[in-house]
Enzyme design. Sequence first.
Site, PDB file in Angstrom:
ATOM      1  N   CYS A   1      -0.868   1.167   1.691  1.00  0.00           N
ATOM      2  CA  CYS A   1      -1.495  -0.031   1.115  1.00  0.00           C
ATOM      3  C   CYS A   1      -2.697  -0.492   1.943  1.00  0.00           C
ATOM      4  O   CYS A   1      -3.651  -1.031   1.402  1.00  0.00           O
ATOM      5  CB  CYS A   1      -0.483  -1.138   0.887  1.00  0.00           C
ATOM      6  SG  CYS A   1       0.605  -1.493   2.229  1.00  0.00           S
TER       7      CYS A   1
ATOM      8  N   VAL B   1      -6.183  -1.451   0.277  1.00  0.00           N
ATOM      9  CA  VAL B   1      -6.722  -2.826   0.316  1.00  0.00           C
ATOM     10  C   VAL B   1      -8.189  -2.798   0.736  1.00  0.00           C
ATOM     11  O   VAL B   1      -9.021  -3.524   0.187  1.00  0.00           O
ATOM     12  CB  VAL B   1      -5.881  -3.717   1.262  1.00  0.00           C
ATOM     13  CG1 VAL B   1      -6.614  -5.004   1.594  1.00  0.00           C
ATOM     14  CG2 VAL B   1      -4.537  -4.033   0.634  1.00  0.00           C
TER      15      VAL B   1
HETATM   16  S1  SF4 Z   1       2.909  -0.929   4.704  1.00  0.00           S
HETATM   17 FE1  SF4 Z   1       2.529  -0.480   2.517  1.00  0.00          FE
HETATM   18  S2  SF4 Z   1       2.489   1.755   2.361  1.00  0.00           S
HETATM   19 FE2  SF4 Z   1       3.366   1.243   4.350  1.00  0.00          FE
HETATM   20  S3  SF4 Z   1       5.575   1.293   3.991  1.00  0.00           S
HETATM   21 FE3  SF4 Z   1       4.897  -0.843   3.722  1.00  0.00          FE
HETATM   22  S4  SF4 Z   1       4.460  -1.074   1.522  1.00  0.00           S
HETATM   23 FE4  SF4 Z   1       4.580   1.146   1.971  1.00  0.00          FE
END
Ligand code: SF4
Length: 477
Positions: free
Chosen positions: A122, A126
């Site tokens: 993510c 982002v």
């Molecule tokens: S930070 Fe984002 S990609 Fe990483 S484990 Fe958590 S939800 Fe998943």
Amino acid sequence: MGEATSNCTQSVLEWMATEEYKEKNFARQALVVNPARTCQPFGAMLCALGIDGCLPFVHGSQGCAAYFRSCLTRHVREPVPLVSDSMTEDAAVFGGQANLIEGLKNAYATYKPAIMAIFSSCMAEVIGDDMKSFIGNARNQEAIPADFPIAFANTPSFTGSHITGFDNMLKGFLQSLADPRQGKWTNGRLYVVPGFDLYPANLREYRRLVTSMGIYMTMLPDPTEALDSPHTGEYKMYQPGTPMGELADALNASGFIFMQKYSTVGTRKFVENVQKITSEAVTMPIGIRNTDAFLMTLHEMTGKSIPAELEAERGRAVDAAIDAHQYIHGKRFAMYGDPDLLLGLVGFLLDMGGVPAHIVCSNGNEPFRKEMEALLASSPFGAHGKVYNGKDLWHLRSLLLTDPVDMLIGDSHGKQIAKDADIPMARIGYYLPDRVHLHRQPIVGYQGAINLITMIANIFIDEYDRNCPEERFEILR
Ligand code: SF4
């Protein structure tokens, strides 16, 4: 003071089992508790593990990679190869290109993969990192050879779930590495797409059923060995998966059969609508009826007949269902899991006279709700079943306490609410770190039907033995 606290705690616990609390619980908007799903990159990792010689690569932080590795390792009790480019705060500000190029260089030199699959966490999503151009720049800077095969997929964690990530990565493989379709010519292979499935025994069962009909097949992806490799005393980083040649030739398939609908939506659109390849999607073949439908679809797609050995196997599954019917008939169930798993399980329970009451699908959508409601409406045992899309296991706890059932079905995340509701639990699903070897027993096909009947009926019998009055404690059940 201690007594007052304990009285207070007790009264709160009792209130939390009321309709009033359930209403407040269902009204909550801003908080998810125990969601029974994980994020997209996890599914992308599973997909990547199914390609021969492929190293999965997270464009994101080490913490994400460590989380995915540890979850999968705990479920299948196997080492899981997965690297990340270790994005930290500076990458979040300046972009992750430098990390990705350095990471590709190191991973290529250190782990010598035949292919890499890159997917984003993510953080990378982002800040809007452009992975396609970063990979191009990595080639230009000779971090990896110009012709080194790489597939990539955007797997933003703030939308969808692990099943979406699986789908995005699979489509990414086809878009990045499959050769263009050669007109009407086909390679004569049926491509069997298992979907997001962490039971290697299911994948072996698909292969056995399809090849027993004399069908020439490729499983895409095929993480069977990555999820269940033999112990040889030597660590092998890459287990056999779908061969690169068969991935490259996928768009010349004679057809595709998708064993799950909801974890392959985008790939199916690409195969059917863009590439115009014959394809079918079946309900996950859990239970006798769904297995019949799967085999009939294979027959219709290929013209191959169903061999006598499978008919005999079906007969044994019917016999097992008859022998154990009385232990499941009329029992009420609550369950949660992925959409495809739930559709298969509910069909199986209805055939056994079980009564699905609460069906919680954290990653369910409207097409799933409609399909599930139509399935429930097809049987008198489905009359009281209700579908809860987007709800979590804390919602399910309220349902268990206000409208009790006889058994909870789901993965290990539900053990606490089963304990709170004082009901037995059948562990079926995709994260089972607190029991051994369940992933080694198929839940699909006729053998899977026998396994499920055995598991569920025996749990009820165990419960009865444990709780029955002394005069009813007998050897015969
Ligand atoms: S930070 Fe984002 S990609 Fe990483 S484990 Fe958590 S939800 Fe998943």
